[in-house]
Design a protein around this motif. Structure first.
Motif: not given
Length: 177
Positions: A108-109, A112, A119, A139, A142-143, A147, A152
């Protein structure tokens, strides 16, 4: 465009042969499971190559299983991202990790930071229902830190034939869904 079966010449691959004179447009697919450190393109004397404008209005990052990565395709143009790009006119970028898509936060890091408009995640093929329950929302969060407005989309994994003949496998798949 590239067809390695046309023949290799000392590590080189002939991409175009016996074409009519004039301007032609080509989208070249690079190999799926190899790293290209440099690519040199030669032309016949008097010919030239110039980059075209990107024909895509959107860029979508596709992340997930080996199926989404393009494993087992006979050539790179047959991988799922390449086929979806041709079908939709949307640039589908494969940022998949065969067999290891288990909603890990380090993915995820990395994802993003991708320069994409949306996505698509196939993140349920390699992870059981308990793992999905534990990891899915952290998850996504984190994105969303980088964003917040980027769409997503999560898709269910492919249907495995064994589910038709194995009730435990079927139950496990239904729990993931």
């Amino acid at each position: 465009c590239a067809a390695p079966s046309w023949g290799r010449l000392n590590g080189e691959v002939r991409v175009v042969a016996n074409m009519e004179k004039g301007e032609h447009e080509c989208l070249m697919y690079l190999p799926t499971f190899s790293e290209e450190n440099s690519i040199l393109i030669g032309t016949a004397e008097g010919s030239s190559i110039k980059p075209a404008e990107a024909p895509f209005k959107y860029r979508v990052g596709l992340f997930g299983s080996s199926y989404m990565h393009g494993a087992s395709t006979s050539r790179s143009g047959m991988a799922v991202p390449a086929q979806l790009t041709r079908m939709t006119g949307i640039q589908i970028l494969s940022i998949a990790c065969s067999g290891n898509s288990k909603l890990q936060l380090y993915y995820a890091d990395a994802l993003r930071d991708a320069d994409v408009d949306a996505y698509i995640f196939d993140s349920f093929s390699n992870l059981g229902a308990k793992g999905i329950e534990e990891r899915l929302f952290p998850y996504i969060e984190r994105i969303r830190q980088k964003k917040p407005d980027t769409p997503i989309i999560f898709i269910s994994s492919i249907w495995r034939e064994r589910n038709n003949f194995d009730t435990k496998s079927y139950e496990d798949e239904m729990a993931k869904i």
